[in-house]
Design a protein around this motif. Structure first.
Motif, mmCIF file in Angstrom:
data_model
loop_
_atom_site.group_PDB
_atom_site.id
_atom_site.type_symbol
_atom_site.label_atom_id
_atom_site.label_comp_id
_atom_site.label_asym_id
_atom_site.label_seq_id
_atom_site.Cartn_x
_atom_site.Cartn_y
_atom_site.Cartn_z
ATOM 1 N N VAL A 1 8.512 -26.122 82.693
ATOM 2 C CA VAL A 1 7.715 -25.420 83.560
ATOM 3 C C VAL A 1 7.241 -26.263 84.836
ATOM 4 C CG1 VAL A 1 5.675 -23.893 83.886
ATOM 5 C CG2 VAL A 1 7.128 -23.503 81.855
ATOM 6 N N ARG A 2 7.001 -26.171 85.948
ATOM 7 C CA ARG A 2 6.242 -26.715 86.970
ATOM 8 C C ARG A 2 5.424 -25.743 87.613
ATOM 9 N NH1 ARG A 2 7.983 -30.107 84.545
ATOM 10 N NH2 ARG A 2 9.214 -32.046 85.284
ATOM 11 N N LEU A 3 4.201 -26.164 87.911
ATOM 12 C CA LEU A 3 3.268 -25.251 88.405
ATOM 13 C C LEU A 3 2.751 -25.596 89.997
ATOM 14 C CD1 LEU A 3 0.989 -22.994 87.751
ATOM 15 C CD2 LEU A 3 -0.552 -25.054 87.131
ATOM 16 N N GLY A 4 2.898 -24.441 90.635
ATOM 17 C CA GLY A 4 2.451 -24.541 91.990
ATOM 18 C C GLY A 4 1.425 -23.514 92.225
ATOM 19 N N ARG B 1 -0.546 -32.604 82.511
ATOM 20 C CA ARG B 1 -0.130 -32.981 81.075
ATOM 21 C C ARG B 1 0.939 -31.910 80.412
ATOM 22 N NH1 ARG B 1 -0.354 -32.341 76.173
ATOM 23 N NH2 ARG B 1 -1.869 -30.571 76.470
ATOM 24 N N LEU B 2 0.155 -30.973 80.445
ATOM 25 C CA LEU B 2 0.898 -29.877 79.681
ATOM 26 C C LEU B 2 2.336 -29.527 80.256
ATOM 27 C CD1 LEU B 2 0.716 -27.725 77.599
ATOM 28 C CD2 LEU B 2 -0.442 -26.191 79.342
ATOM 29 N N THR B 3 2.629 -29.463 81.743
ATOM 30 C CA THR B 3 3.644 -29.097 82.296
ATOM 31 C C THR B 3 4.553 -30.452 82.566
ATOM 32 O OG1 THR B 3 3.042 -29.662 84.395
ATOM 33 C CG2 THR B 3 2.855 -27.313 83.734
ATOM 34 N N PRO C 1 3.564 -32.967 88.166
ATOM 35 C CA PRO C 1 2.499 -33.018 89.246
ATOM 36 C C PRO C 1 2.375 -31.323 89.337
ATOM 37 C CG PRO C 1 4.321 -33.748 90.290
ATOM 38 C CD PRO C 1 4.720 -33.873 88.957
ATOM 39 N N VAL C 2 1.305 -30.888 89.402
ATOM 40 C CA VAL C 2 0.931 -29.610 89.903
ATOM 41 C C VAL C 2 0.774 -29.534 91.459
ATOM 42 C CG1 VAL C 2 -0.811 -27.686 90.113
ATOM 43 C CG2 VAL C 2 -0.420 -29.051 87.859
#
Length: 182
Positions: free
Chosen positions: A31-34, A52-54, A57-58
């Motif tokens: 998963v990458r978060l945007g 850290r979870l993904t 970088p967010v």
């Protein structure tokens, strides 16, 4: 490993995003978060933990010209919760926000796209909203709105804990499973 880009607007269910990331990872996804700029501001105290979870970088801003892209290519993009503003911007091709720019371009690149709005019943009465949903669906976006997806509440009566994240993740899985090129 299937890579999910999880894009979120500033709507109350965004505060559950860590749990959603963990759910997606338990399904075997990277998963990458945007985030939209406002969602990034809302989640600012949690951004380090979300990175850290993904494991990456967010993102909430465009990179500078010439900078390398720091994310691997997505297998599917899930835009949820998608606000009234983000939905309309995407359908109209307004790309001032990085996440709306990526999903607008994603249509042309043929990236599988799933979107689930989070809007109240007053917003959906605006004449643009139905046009927006129709435009996105006509472009091949799986918009989870209405029966079997997100159902709006009256203004001020939302229940963020009941946002159907499981439906959104299941649809992202289904769209990737159906895509022979994913």
């Amino acid at each position: 490993m299937t890579l999910l880009y999880l894009f979120c607007s500033a709507a109350p269910p965004v505060f559950d995003v860590a749990r959603v990331i963990e759910d997606a990872q338990s399904r075997g996804w990277g998963v990458r978060l945007g985030l939209t700029p406002t969602a990034a501001r809302w989640l600012k105290p949690q951004l380090t933990e979300l990175e850290r979870l993904t494991g990456g970088p967010v993102r909430s801003e465009y990179k500078l010209p010439g900078q390398p892209d720091v994310w691997p290519k997505a297998d599917v993009i899930l835009f949820a919760p998608m606000s009234f503003n983000s939905a309309n911007a995407w359908a109209l091709g307004l790309t001032s926000s990085w996440v709306t720019g990526v999903v607008a371009e994603g249509i042309g690149k043929g990236i599988p796209l799933v979107a689930m709005p989070c809007v109240n019943a007053a917003y959906v009465k605006h004449p643009q909203f139905e046009r927006t949903v129709e435009t996105l669906r006509d472009a091949g976006v799986r918009v989870l709105y209405g029966e079997g997806g997100f159902m709006p509440n009256e203004p001020g009566k939302g229940k963020p804990g009941t946002y159907p994240w499981d439906v959104a993740l299941a649809e992202a899985e289904a769209i990737v499973s159906a895509d022979p090129y994913a």
